[in-house]
Scaffold this motif. Structure first.
Motif: not given
Ligand SMILES: Nc1nc2c(ncn2[C@@H]2O[C@H](COP(=O)(O)OP(=O)(O)OP(=O)(O)O)[C@@H](O)[C@H]2O)c(=O)[nH]1
Ligand SMILES: Nc1nc2c(ncn2[C@@H]2O[C@H](COP(=O)(O)OP(=O)(O)OP(=O)(O)O)[C@@H](O)[C@H]2O)c(=O)[nH]1
Ligand SMILES: [Mg+2]
Ligand SMILES: [Mg+2]
Lengths: 277, 290
Positions: A84-86, A115-118, A121-122, A125-126, A168, A170, A173, A176
């Motif tokens: 799930v998200n986060g 889908f999710r913003a950046a 990118d995240q 970086v990793w 992420g 839920l 959904k 998804l």
């Protein structure tokens, strides 16, 4: 719970409380305590420390029924990470990449969260920090296409391990969950036997909803193990007991911080010690 | 849900007429179990149930033809009262007003900050998003992408001290005619003294109008520890409950409200930036009770 206590009602109530506070869940807690009560009576145990040993043994045995290790025998080994998200998917993937790189394995990552913003990118970086290659497309592109590309790349470059990040979602959904099911099908099709691990990332602060998460993700993608994150907080993550018992899904890894080194193998004894600690 | 369970408790009463202490005791046990299953904190459940019990032994239940239903109504009403009551609107004073979003890792702060900005923009305000998460990879980029999606400017100063970024954002807001500053902070553990101090410093420097704790609706027993610690350290003015579009019962809402007294001002109902709604205590009570 102090040792040398009488096994009176207060003691059993306190034991239930500790389990409930640890998010073990009320039904699982009551069942566990009543089982221990019966066993303590049968084994004629009168000391609280003996009962604590019994309960720790009971829980440890539950977890030791399952394979707690990550299977890295295939080449490439494909690990799909969902949740799930986060919950900590992207960060956990960075940690795994770092661990396997230190073990001199050739690791490739796939930016399956388009889908999710950046999100890309995240993970980029990793990937740069850890020193591994990242297969990515444009934000908004089809996650299936990224996965397809990543598997081709993993085969072509003779990677040892391919870890796939996903968006992420839920579990209620339906569309998804259908999407992630499709991603799994693509992996199966492109490499027989894959995915070799499907890891569900669960935040240790999650309450009873973790059972619904595990159940529905298991139906959608089948789940081989759990990464239990954020155990460096005050939550105990007790929901994994019910998940192991009801769904037979083991915990394989734990997250104990935000850095790339903050990954540990799941140890049932450490876990139960911390729960009662 | 709870209604069916209480019906079972009182089913055997049919024809018996009078409710006994034991019947009420069994009913209270069902209430406790239902709330614990919904992730309401153990201690909060105890306190709440004793409140309900006082009313459950009163005339309204003892003389009712449907005592089970009566108790459900009492539970629902008490819970709605507990979670509602005070105003759930933002209280913004001077210009630029300052709102801080705080909370644990992954709770939904960045997304909620952008949603708040979106709401305020639609209300004709001139919000400014401020990127004070200098730790998480691409956190600043995430806020910038979201800001762009809703046409809200994002103030960022890259890898600088969050306190300095926050202070500079006030100056920026003033000279750029922005009347509400929304500060997105890095996720942190309530037991991380250094990072909690970082928030205290920002609070002292900016004297925010609102300090909102962002809490994930699926949080379990730990919700009390989290909410209490943030409240003791910062003095919260409200809560935002996120991911309520999921299927968790959301007992954390009751726990957090009970332990801090802070109103739940908004709920997150999805990942899109228009998915922020006003909190309805009666709907939340129904959800928790299943
Ligand atoms: N303290 C702590 N924080 C963690 C841990 N694992 C992840 N985090 C943090 O949790 C937050 C969310 O992590 P992500 O990796 O972005 O989570 P995710 O599941 O990929 O999130 P989405 O892609 O948005 O669904 C970040 O701030 C991480 O640094 C952990 O073990 N301990
Ligand atoms: N379904 C749903 N997802 C949400 C909601 N709010 C946030 N999310 C998602 O939850 C994940 C985490 O959100 P973030 O805004 O990055 O959380 P955060 O608190 O800023 O995380 P850190 O900065 O790492 O502590 C993202 O995938 C969001 O899209 C919500 O109300 N519903
Ligand atoms: Mg992610
Ligand atoms: Mg954030």
């Amino acid at each position: 719970i102090k040792s040398n206590r009488k096994l009176d009602d207060d003691f059993w109530e306190e034991l239930e409380e500790i389990l409930i506070y640890a998010d073990v869940g009320v039904n699982t807690s009551l069942n566990l305590v009543s089982n221990i009560q019966k066993k303590a009576k049968k084994q004629k145990l009168y000391d609280s420390s003996e009962v604590m040993d019994l309960i720790k043994e009971e829980v440890t045995n539950l977890f030791n029924n399952y394979d707690n290790s990550i299977n890295l025998t295939s080449s490439p080994t494909i690990i799909l990470v969902v949740g799930v998200n986060g919950a900590g998917k992207t960060t956990s993937i960075a940690k795994m990449a770092h661990r396997y790189k230190k073990e001199n394995k050739k690791v490739i990552l796939a930016a399956g969260d388009t889908f999710r913003a950046a999100a890309i990118d995240q993970l980029q970086v990793w990937a740069s920090r850890v020193g591994v290659e990242l297969i990515k497309h444009q934000e908004g592109s089809d996650p299936g296409a990224v996965v397809f590309d990543a598997i081709s790349a993993a085969k072509a470059r003779k990677a040892d391990i391919l870890i796939i990040d996903t968006a992420g979602r839920l579990q209620n959904k339906t569309n998804l969950m259908k999407e992630i099911g499709k991603v799994r099908n693509i992996i199966e099709r492109e490499l027989p036997g894959a995915p070799h691990e499907v890891l569900l990332v669960v935040d240790a602060t999650t309450g009873q909803n973790a059972i619904s998460q595990a159940r529905i993700f298991k139906e959608a993608t089948s789940v081989s193990g759990i990464i239990l994150t954020k155990l460096d907080g005050t939550a105990k993550g007790g929901i994994v007991l019910a998940v192991a018992e009801e769904l037979e899904i083991p915990v394989k890894l734990i997250g104990i911080g935000e850095g790339m080194e903050d990954l540990r193998d799941f140890s049932p004894t450490d876990f139960i010690e911390a729960l009662f600690g | 849900g709870l209604s069916d369970r209480l019906q079972d408790v009182f089913r055997k009463l049919k024809g018996k007429g009078k409710i006994t202490e034991d019947d009420v005791k069994s009913a209270m046990r069902e209430v406790r179990l239902a709330l614990l299953e919904a992730d309401v904190n153990f201690k909060v459940v105890k306190d709440f149930t004793s409140k309900v019990r006082e009313r459950a032994v009163g005339q309204e239940v003892l003389t009712s033809l449907t005592p089970g239903q009566q108790i459900v109504k009492i539970v629902h009403d008490e819970m709605t009262d507990l979670m509602g009551g005070s105003e759930s609107k933002l209280v913004l004073g001077k210009s630029p007003a300052v709102i801080m979003a705080v909370g644990l890792q992954g709770a939904g702060k960045t997304t909620s900050a952008a949603k708040l900005a979106n709401n305020l923009l639609k209300q004709g305000r001139r919000p400014l998003l401020v990127a004070c998460d200098i730790y998480r990879p691409a956190a600043i980029k995430q806020l910038q992408v979201l800001g762009e999606q809703i046409n809200v400017p994002v103030f960022a100063m890259g890898q600088n001290k969050p306190l300095d970024i926050a202070k500079a954002s006030v100056e920026f807001a003033k000279s750029n005619n922005r009347d509400i500053i929304i500060i997105d902070t890095a996720g942190r553990l309530h037991i991380d003294e250094e990072l909690m101090d970082e928030l205290k410093d920002i609070k002292s420097a900016l004297n925010p109008d609102e300090i909102l704790l962002v809490v994930d609706a699926m949080t379990g027993q730990d919700a009390v520890n989290i909410a209490e610690a943030f409240n003791v350290d910062l003095g919260l003015t409200g809560l935002i409950l996120t991911k309520l579009d999921g299927d968790s019962r959301g007992g954390a809402a009751l726990s957090a409200k009970a332990v801090t007294g802070c109103p739940i001002k908004f709920v997150g109902m999805g990942e899109k930036l228009d998915a922020l709604e006003v909190f309805h205590p009666d709907r939340m009570a129904s959800r928790i009770l299943g």
